[in-house]
Design a protein around this motif. Structure first.
Motif, PDB file in Angstrom:
ATOM      1  N   VAL A 164      -0.101   5.327   8.105  1.00 28.04           N
ATOM      2  CA  VAL A 164      -1.410   5.750   7.496  1.00 28.04           C
ATOM      3  C   VAL A 164      -1.364   7.427   7.420  1.00 28.04           C
ATOM      4  O   VAL A 164      -0.907   7.929   8.463  1.00 28.04           O
ATOM      5  N   THR A 165      -2.280   7.748   6.670  1.00 27.30           N
ATOM      6  CA  THR A 165      -2.513   9.351   6.354  1.00 27.30           C
ATOM      7  C   THR A 165      -4.095   9.431   6.147  1.00 27.30           C
ATOM      8  O   THR A 165      -4.311  10.230   5.201  1.00 27.30           O
ATOM      9  N   THR A 193      -6.396   2.078   8.129  1.00 25.64           N
ATOM     10  CA  THR A 193      -5.417   1.920   6.942  1.00 25.64           C
ATOM     11  C   THR A 193      -5.808   2.853   5.766  1.00 25.64           C
ATOM     12  O   THR A 193      -6.494   2.197   4.674  1.00 25.64           O
ATOM     13  N   PHE A 194      -5.750   3.880   5.505  1.00 27.26           N
ATOM     14  CA  PHE A 194      -5.829   5.024   4.499  1.00 27.26           C
ATOM     15  C   PHE A 194      -4.574   5.575   4.129  1.00 27.26           C
ATOM     16  O   PHE A 194      -3.830   5.979   5.027  1.00 27.26           O
ATOM     17  N   TRP A 195      -4.386   5.881   2.872  1.00 28.60           N
ATOM     18  CA  TRP A 195      -3.266   6.547   2.461  1.00 28.60           C
ATOM     19  C   TRP A 195      -3.605   7.684   1.255  1.00 28.60           C
ATOM     20  O   TRP A 195      -4.058   7.391   0.483  1.00 28.60           O
ATOM     21  N   PHE A 207       0.862  -1.208   0.070  1.00 29.63           N
ATOM     22  CA  PHE A 207       0.133   0.107  -0.113  1.00 29.63           C
ATOM     23  C   PHE A 207       0.727   1.220   0.137  1.00 29.63           C
ATOM     24  O   PHE A 207       1.951   1.109   0.399  1.00 29.63           O
ATOM     25  N   LEU A 240      -7.400   8.830  -2.447  1.00 28.05           N
ATOM     26  CA  LEU A 240      -7.250   8.112  -1.074  1.00 28.05           C
ATOM     27  C   LEU A 240      -7.465   6.707  -1.477  1.00 28.05           C
ATOM     28  O   LEU A 240      -8.325   6.045  -2.029  1.00 28.05           O
ATOM     29  N   GLN A 241      -6.306   5.894  -0.861  1.00 23.53           N
ATOM     30  CA  GLN A 241      -6.302   4.341  -1.120  1.00 23.53           C
ATOM     31  C   GLN A 241      -6.688   3.873   0.445  1.00 23.53           C
ATOM     32  O   GLN A 241      -6.338   4.306   1.424  1.00 23.53           O
ATOM     33  N   HIS A 242      -7.213   2.778   0.362  1.00 25.18           N
ATOM     34  CA  HIS A 242      -7.369   2.063   1.778  1.00 25.18           C
ATOM     35  C   HIS A 242      -7.327   0.675   1.351  1.00 25.18           C
ATOM     36  O   HIS A 242      -7.121   0.016   0.343  1.00 25.18           O
ATOM     37  N   TYR A 243      -7.591  -0.102   2.601  1.00 20.14           N
ATOM     38  CA  TYR A 243      -7.337  -1.648   2.729  1.00 20.14           C
ATOM     39  C   TYR A 243      -8.542  -2.154   2.924  1.00 20.14           C
ATOM     40  O   TYR A 243      -9.121  -2.191   4.147  1.00 20.14           O
ATOM     41  N   PRO A 244      -9.487  -2.520   1.816  1.00 19.74           N
ATOM     42  CA  PRO A 244     -10.776  -2.895   2.031  1.00 19.74           C
ATOM     43  C   PRO A 244     -10.755  -4.226   2.973  1.00 19.74           C
ATOM     44  O   PRO A 244     -10.024  -5.099   2.935  1.00 19.74           O
TER      45      PRO A 244
END
Lengths: 85, 163
Positions: A82-83, B130-132, A9, B59-63
């Motif tokens: 994380v952000t 878990t967001f980027w 990620f 915004l990416q995340h881990y589903p």
């Protein structure tokens, strides 16, 4: 077919573009740390980023230690800081 | 106790969320809502003295993991401070300046608990879920680095946990 799936990620995803995200589970691979070690020769920039102390590893969506034992079918994710929000 | 957690691409309607929260029980004495927006300005990591106009944010995340982590954060909050309802909405995907990105709504009997829960959830959302974020600054793509101030904001809850 015995496989382990890898997810990268954030910026780790950019560095892992040419990494095979689905690898054969041959029973030799026992921990996430060993997996990172295996990537070292071909993907040194990625491995340097993976070894930064803030990077976390999860197995099947649970954060684990780097010596966590791996099993056939596991989903391993490498998580940079994380952000969200 | 009603907990609703959504990670979604779509925008949300603040009035609809507020109406839903306050309709849950007539015992509610306080509704606190927080809405986060996308700023149009972001400081570059390699040159923090100069800001750049933000064209868009991805915004990416881990589903699966993200939803579970948010649920854990909310569970911890409502164990510390009683509440009637908590709604968390976090958007993902491509967002432009001034768009809504995050919503936290809390209902409780008195305002203190609702304020505390909203702040706690936001502080942990920023440091645990878990967001980027990736920003496009006039064509330059860059992953956002965590802010020290966010880490410190979350750390305060472990210092005065009995407050």
């Amino acid at each position: 077919m015995s496989m382990i799936n890898l997810l990268f990620f954030g910026r780790l995803g950019d560095l892992a573009q040419d990494v095979n995200h689905s690898i054969t589970y041959d029973g030799q691979l026992r921990t996430p740390e060993q997996l990172v070690h295996q990537l070292e020769v071909a993907h040194s920039k990625l491995v340097a980023a993976l070894r930064e102390p803030q990077v976390l590893v999860s197995v099947n969506k649970i954060i684990v230690k780097w010596d966590h034992p791996l099993c056939d079918g596991d989903e391993i994710a490498f998580l940079p800081p994380v952000t969200g929000g | 106790m009603s907990i609703n957690i959504h990670v979604q691409h779509e925008d949300f309607d603040l009035a609809a969320e507020y109406t839903e929260l306050r309709s849950q029980t007539s015992k509610i004495g306080a509704v606190v809502t927080f809405t986060g927006l996308v700023r149009d300005f972001e400081r570059l990591q390699d040159d923090p003295t100069s800001g750049r106009n933000l064209h868009r944010l991805t915004l990416q995340h881990y589903p699966g993991m993200t939803e579970r982590l948010i649920a854990e954060i909310v569970d911890e909050a409502v164990q510390r401070w009683p509440a009637f309802g908590v709604t968390v909405i976090h958007r993902v995907g491509c967002l432009r300046p001034n768009e809504q990105i995050v919503f936290v709504g809390v209902t409780s009997e008195h305002r203190e608990n609702a304020f505390k829960i909203a702040e706690f959830v936001m502080d942990y959302l920023k440091t645990k879920a878990t967001f980027w974020k990736q920003v496009d600054l006039n064509g330059q793509q860059q992953w956002i680095q965590p802010k020290q101030s966010d880490t410190e904001a979350a750390a305060k809850w472990t210092e005065d946990s009995d407050e």
